[in-house]
Design a protein around this motif. Structure first.
Motif, PDB file in Angstrom:
ATOM      1  N   CYS A   1       0.857  -1.264  -0.047  1.00 15.24           N
ATOM      2  CA  CYS A   1       0.096  -0.115   0.082  1.00 15.24           C
ATOM      3  C   CYS A   1       0.985   1.025  -0.105  1.00 15.24           C
ATOM      4  O   CYS A   1       0.464   2.204  -0.805  1.00 15.24           O
ATOM      5  CB  CYS A   1      -1.050   0.041   1.126  1.00 15.24           C
ATOM      6  N   GLY A   2       1.941   1.321   0.956  1.00 19.01           N
ATOM      7  CA  GLY A   2       2.699   2.415   1.150  1.00 19.01           C
ATOM      8  C   GLY A   2       3.617   2.505  -0.470  1.00 19.01           C
ATOM      9  O   GLY A   2       3.692   3.576  -1.120  1.00 19.01           O
ATOM     10  N   ARG A   3       4.091   1.617  -1.054  1.00 22.57           N
ATOM     11  CA  ARG A   3       5.086   1.427  -1.961  1.00 22.57           C
ATOM     12  C   ARG A   3       4.234   1.703  -3.316  1.00 22.57           C
ATOM     13  O   ARG A   3       4.790   2.404  -4.163  1.00 22.57           O
ATOM     14  CB  ARG A   3       5.712  -0.033  -2.096  1.00 22.57           C
ATOM     15  N   LEU A   4       3.210   1.272  -3.531  1.00 28.17           N
ATOM     16  CA  LEU A   4       2.325   1.335  -4.731  1.00 28.17           C
ATOM     17  C   LEU A   4       1.246   2.545  -4.618  1.00 28.17           C
ATOM     18  O   LEU A   4       0.429   2.793  -5.610  1.00 28.17           O
ATOM     19  CB  LEU A   4       1.849   0.193  -5.257  1.00 28.17           C
ATOM     20  N   SER A   5       1.286   2.965  -3.365  1.00 27.61           N
ATOM     21  CA  SER A   5       0.066   4.040  -3.273  1.00 27.61           C
ATOM     22  C   SER A   5      -1.161   3.230  -3.369  1.00 27.61           C
ATOM     23  O   SER A   5      -2.113   3.952  -4.216  1.00 27.61           O
ATOM     24  CB  SER A   5       0.308   5.124  -4.047  1.00 27.61           C
ATOM     25  N   LEU A   6      -1.269   2.065  -3.030  1.00 29.18           N
ATOM     26  CA  LEU A   6      -2.635   1.491  -2.854  1.00 29.18           C
ATOM     27  C   LEU A   6      -3.831   1.906  -1.964  1.00 29.18           C
ATOM     28  O   LEU A   6      -3.520   2.431  -0.815  1.00 29.18           O
ATOM     29  CB  LEU A   6      -2.510  -0.261  -2.834  1.00 29.18           C
ATOM     30  N   ASP A   7      -4.877   1.687  -2.132  1.00 36.53           N
ATOM     31  CA  ASP A   7      -6.132   1.978  -1.269  1.00 36.53           C
ATOM     32  C   ASP A   7      -6.715   0.881  -0.625  1.00 36.53           C
ATOM     33  O   ASP A   7      -7.382   0.017  -1.691  1.00 36.53           O
ATOM     34  CB  ASP A   7      -7.084   2.945  -1.999  1.00 36.53           C
TER      35      ASP A   7
END
Length: 91
Positions: free
Chosen positions: A29-35
Motif C-alpha cells: 500500500c505504501g510502495r504502490l500508493s494502494l487504497d
C-alpha cells in the motif's frame, strides 16, 4: 577495521501468519500508493502476495515491475520468479 562480535538477532515469521500478511499488504500500500478499501487495489496486493508465495524479496520484485508498468492483476503471476530461477535461495 575490526568489528566487535555482536550477536545477530534474527526474527522468523510464519509466511502465512496474519501479522506477516498484514506487513506485506502495508508495504505494498505504501510502495504502490494502494487504497485498501478499493477492491481493485486489494485484488492487486493479494495477487502480488500470492504470486510471490508471501516472500518479501519476490513481493518487492513484483512491486518493482508494477511501478514500471510491466505488471497488472492479470499477468502478475507470469512475472513471479520461478522456483527454478535465480531468485530462489534457501537458508
Amino acid at each position: 577495521m575490526v568489528l566487535a562480535a555482536v550477536p545477530l538477532r534474527v526474527r522468523r515469521y510464519d509466511l502465512g501468519s496474519a501479522p506477516y500478511q498484514a506487513l506485506l499488504r502495508d508495504y505494498l500500500c505504501g510502495r504502490l500508493s494502494l487504497d485498501r478499501t478499493n477492491v481493485e487495489d486489494a485484488a492487486l496486493s493479494d495477487a502480488i502476495i500470492r504470486a510471490a508465495d508471501s516472500r518479501f524479496a519476490y513481493v518487492s520484485f513484483l512491486a518493482d515491475r508494477r511501478e514500471v508498468g510491466q505488471a497488472s492483476v492479470k499477468n502478475i503471476s507470469a512475472l513471479a520468479p520461478s522456483y527454478g530461477g535465480i531468485w530462489v535461495m534457501t537458508v
